[in-house]
Design a protein around this motif. Structure first.
Motif, PDB file in Angstrom:
ATOM      1  N   ILE A 165       9.795  27.215  43.161  1.00 37.43           N
ATOM      2  CA  ILE A 165      10.999  27.700  42.464  1.00 37.43           C
ATOM      3  C   ILE A 165      12.211  26.903  42.951  1.00 37.43           C
ATOM      4  N   GLU A 166      12.278  26.738  44.259  1.00 39.49           N
ATOM      5  CA  GLU A 166      13.394  26.013  44.860  1.00 39.49           C
ATOM      6  C   GLU A 166      13.425  24.567  44.355  1.00 39.49           C
ATOM      7  N   GLU A 167      12.235  23.948  44.278  1.00 35.38           N
ATOM      8  CA  GLU A 167      12.163  22.559  43.803  1.00 35.38           C
ATOM      9  C   GLU A 167      12.683  22.451  42.366  1.00 35.38           C
ATOM     10  N   MET A 168      12.299  23.408  41.504  1.00 34.46           N
ATOM     11  CA  MET A 168      12.757  23.364  40.117  1.00 34.46           C
ATOM     12  C   MET A 168      14.287  23.507  40.043  1.00 34.46           C
ATOM     13  N   THR A 172      16.889  20.551  38.822  1.00 38.41           N
ATOM     14  CA  THR A 172      17.728  20.794  37.650  1.00 38.41           C
ATOM     15  C   THR A 172      19.169  20.426  37.982  1.00 38.41           C
ATOM     16  N   LYS A 173      19.595  20.873  39.154  1.00 40.22           N
ATOM     17  CA  LYS A 173      20.949  20.599  39.619  1.00 40.22           C
ATOM     18  C   LYS A 173      21.136  19.089  39.806  1.00 40.22           C
ATOM     19  N   ASP A 174      20.170  18.454  40.459  1.00 36.44           N
ATOM     20  CA  ASP A 174      20.275  17.010  40.711  1.00 36.44           C
ATOM     21  C   ASP A 174      20.365  16.232  39.406  1.00 36.44           C
ATOM     22  N   ILE A 175      19.562  16.621  38.423  1.00 32.20           N
ATOM     23  CA  ILE A 175      19.578  15.899  37.154  1.00 32.20           C
ATOM     24  C   ILE A 175      20.921  16.097  36.453  1.00 32.20           C
ATOM     25  N   LEU A 176      21.405  17.334  36.455  1.00 30.53           N
ATOM     26  CA  LEU A 176      22.676  17.604  35.776  1.00 30.53           C
ATOM     27  C   LEU A 176      23.844  16.893  36.461  1.00 30.53           C
ATOM     28  N   GLU A 180      19.911  11.350  42.667  1.00 33.40           N
ATOM     29  CA  GLU A 180      18.518  10.921  42.842  1.00 33.40           C
ATOM     30  C   GLU A 180      17.710  12.100  43.376  1.00 33.40           C
ATOM     31  N   PHE A 181      16.430  12.145  43.052  1.00 41.54           N
ATOM     32  CA  PHE A 181      15.581  13.186  43.647  1.00 41.54           C
ATOM     33  C   PHE A 181      14.146  12.690  43.691  1.00 41.54           C
ATOM     34  N   THR A 182      13.353  13.289  44.583  1.00 44.04           N
ATOM     35  CA  THR A 182      11.941  12.930  44.701  1.00 44.04           C
ATOM     36  C   THR A 182      11.111  14.188  44.602  1.00 44.04           C
ATOM     37  N   PRO A 183      10.303  14.339  43.541  1.00 46.41           N
ATOM     38  CA  PRO A 183       9.432  15.516  43.446  1.00 46.41           C
ATOM     39  C   PRO A 183       8.454  15.545  44.623  1.00 46.41           C
ATOM     40  N   GLU A 184       8.306  16.710  45.236  1.00 41.14           N
ATOM     41  CA  GLU A 184       7.448  16.788  46.425  1.00 41.14           C
ATOM     42  C   GLU A 184       6.355  17.840  46.342  1.00 41.14           C
ATOM     43  N   ILE A 185       6.471  18.798  45.414  1.00 39.38           N
ATOM     44  CA  ILE A 185       5.499  19.907  45.396  1.00 39.38           C
ATOM     45  C   ILE A 185       4.690  19.912  44.092  1.00 39.38           C
ATOM     46  N   LEU A 186       5.376  20.114  42.987  1.00 37.76           N
ATOM     47  CA  LEU A 186       4.656  20.259  41.715  1.00 37.76           C
ATOM     48  C   LEU A 186       4.145  18.913  41.219  1.00 37.76           C
ATOM     49  N   ALA A 198      11.750  19.864  36.231  1.00 40.01           N
ATOM     50  CA  ALA A 198      12.958  20.216  35.460  1.00 40.01           C
ATOM     51  C   ALA A 198      12.930  19.483  34.127  1.00 40.01           C
ATOM     52  N   PHE A 199      13.250  20.173  33.046  1.00 40.67           N
ATOM     53  CA  PHE A 199      13.304  19.572  31.700  1.00 40.67           C
ATOM     54  C   PHE A 199      11.982  18.888  31.333  1.00 40.67           C
ATOM     55  N   ASN A 200      10.858  19.451  31.789  1.00 38.36           N
ATOM     56  CA  ASN A 200       9.584  18.789  31.555  1.00 38.36           C
ATOM     57  C   ASN A 200       8.499  19.816  31.244  1.00 38.36           C
ATOM     58  N   ALA A 201       7.301  19.361  30.924  1.00 34.12           N
ATOM     59  CA  ALA A 201       6.112  20.207  30.742  1.00 34.12           C
ATOM     60  C   ALA A 201       4.968  19.430  31.372  1.00 34.12           C
ATOM     61  N   ILE A 202       4.317  19.997  32.378  1.00 32.89           N
ATOM     62  CA  ILE A 202       3.275  19.254  33.117  1.00 32.89           C
ATOM     63  C   ILE A 202       1.896  19.843  32.822  1.00 32.89           C
ATOM     64  N   PRO A 203       1.009  19.044  32.208  1.00 31.20           N
ATOM     65  CA  PRO A 203      -0.321  19.589  31.869  1.00 31.20           C
ATOM     66  C   PRO A 203      -1.297  19.528  33.045  1.00 31.20           C
ATOM     67  N   GLN A 204      -0.834  19.973  34.201  1.00 30.64           N
ATOM     68  CA  GLN A 204      -1.735  20.069  35.362  1.00 30.64           C
ATOM     69  C   GLN A 204      -1.306  21.246  36.223  1.00 30.64           C
ATOM     70  N   ILE A 205      -2.205  22.220  36.382  1.00 27.14           N
ATOM     71  CA  ILE A 205      -1.981  23.304  37.347  1.00 27.14           C
ATOM     72  C   ILE A 205      -3.210  23.328  38.233  1.00 27.14           C
ATOM     73  N   ASP A 206      -2.995  23.094  39.511  1.00 30.09           N
ATOM     74  CA  ASP A 206      -4.066  22.972  40.513  1.00 30.09           C
ATOM     75  C   ASP A 206      -4.804  21.627  40.338  1.00 30.09           C
TER      76      ASP A 206
END
Ligand code: 11C
Length: 345
Positions: A165-168, A172-176, A180-186, A198-206
């Motif tokens: 949740i925190e990463e999302m 979102t804040k960084d993009i707005l 720069e940001f680096t995804p680390e969890i999802l 943020a602003f995306n749809a990822i077809p991978q869960i687990d």
């Protein structure tokens, strides 16, 4: 009587909802132990106006515990659930550790409460996206039979925990703000690559399995067959993560055994089904929304339509709070069923 209860993973996204649910339901608690990893031990959590210090989950911590609700990850459950059972506790486990064990009941009370009578100390709570789907499908299966289910999910980040949740939010804040940001969890903490949510749809869960499906998709497929006791049910799933904080949505296509039920008949059936709230009035733009389901225990169903090519085919939209019916509420509901059926020693 009152019970000695332990919550394992008390500081997590689901653990916090478990405590809230136990409080709201006024579950008969004699004593309460809040357990966690070593990292979170020492935190203070208040429950019904009293402060509790979170303790490290160790085998000895389960001495005297009668019901232990686990939601601290599969490896914690694998290591400690048997230790809790050895000390006389009944475990309701919200991880995937034991779900497919043939001697562990996998329970959604609206569907298969009676499976609890065969428990051997551990009862498994299904995956969130599975639970909300089977609650909606069971009344249809009972009346019309069920042959096939094809589901696509639109899942909230809270399913991946507080850090997701925190990463999302941060992304979102960084993009707005143009940072720069680096995804680390999802999409998954344990996989090699990480993608923007943020602003995306990822077809991978687990993680991906050898057959090209993700583990989340295989959970939906295998757990649905086990809970509904239908090894031959045809199930296919595609699971997608969206930048929604809480509330999983699902587009579900089903084929019934008996054709010919009208949409009006299905609506009537679901309007009175246990654990379901029907929200289906297209003329007035009434349909379930993730944003509206948060904090509620029910499964919301709408957009019920007849398939245009098959008279036994139907489409619907199923939404529920993934932390409540998908996790904490279903676990507490299982504990309530154990009390009701007199299955606690
Ligand atoms: C998610 N469904 O939304 C997962 C979380 O097996 O209990 C639940 C994982 C599980 O990411």
């Amino acid at each position: 009587s009152n019970y000695h209860v332990a919550v394992v993973g008390a500081t997590g996204a689901v653990g916090q909802q478990m405590l809230k649910t136990l409080e709201e339901r006024d579950f008969p608690i004699g004593s309460l132990k809040l357990l966690s990893s070593k990292r979170s031990a020492g935190k203070i959590i208040s429950f019904k106006g009293k402060e509790y210090t979170v303790e490290e989950a160790t085998p000895e911590a389960f001495e005297g515990v009668q019901i232990a609700l686990f939601s601290a990850g599969g490896s914690v459950s694998k290591a400690l659930a048997p230790e809790a059972v050895k000390r006389g506790a009944i475990v309701v486990d919200n991880t995937s550790a034991f779900r497919m064990d043939s001697n562990v009941p996998l329970v959604v009370p609206e569907v298969n409460e009676k499976a609890l009578t065969n428990h051997n100390g551990i009862i498994a709570n299904p995956n969130c996206s599975t639970i909300q789907m089977v609650v909606a499908l069971e009344p249809i299966r009972e009346k019309y039979g069920l042959k096939k289910v094809v589901v696509s999910t639109y899942q909230a980040v809270s399913g991946a925990g507080l850090e997701a949740i925190e990463e999302m939010k941060q992304q979102t804040k960084d993009i707005l703000e143009g940072n720069e940001f680096t995804p680390e969890i999802l999409p998954v903490g344990g996989d090699k690559k990480h993608y923007q949510i943020a602003f995306n749809a990822i077809p991978q869960i687990d993680l991906f399995q050898d057959n090209g499906y993700t583990f989340e998709e295989m959970k939906m497929i295998n757990e649905t067959k086990k809970i509904m006791e239908m090894a031959g049910l045809e199930v296919a799933a595609t699971c997608v993560r969206l930048p929604v904080e809480t509330g999983h949505s699902e587009s579900v296509y089903i084929e019934t055994e008996k054709g010919g039920a009208t949409v009006a008949e299905l609506k009537e059936l679901l309007a009175t089904a246990p654990g379901v709230t029907l929200q289906d009035d297209p003329a007035n733009q009434v349909y379930p929304l993730a944003s509206e389901c948060v904090g509620k225990n029910d499964v919301f169903v709408g957009r019920i339509r007849q398939d245009l090519d098959r008279d036994n085919g139907y489409h619907m939209w199923i939404v529920s709070d993934n932390l409540l019916k998908g996790a904490a509420w279903n676990s507490v509901q299982i504990a309530e069923s154990l009390v009701k059926l007199d299955l606690l020693s």
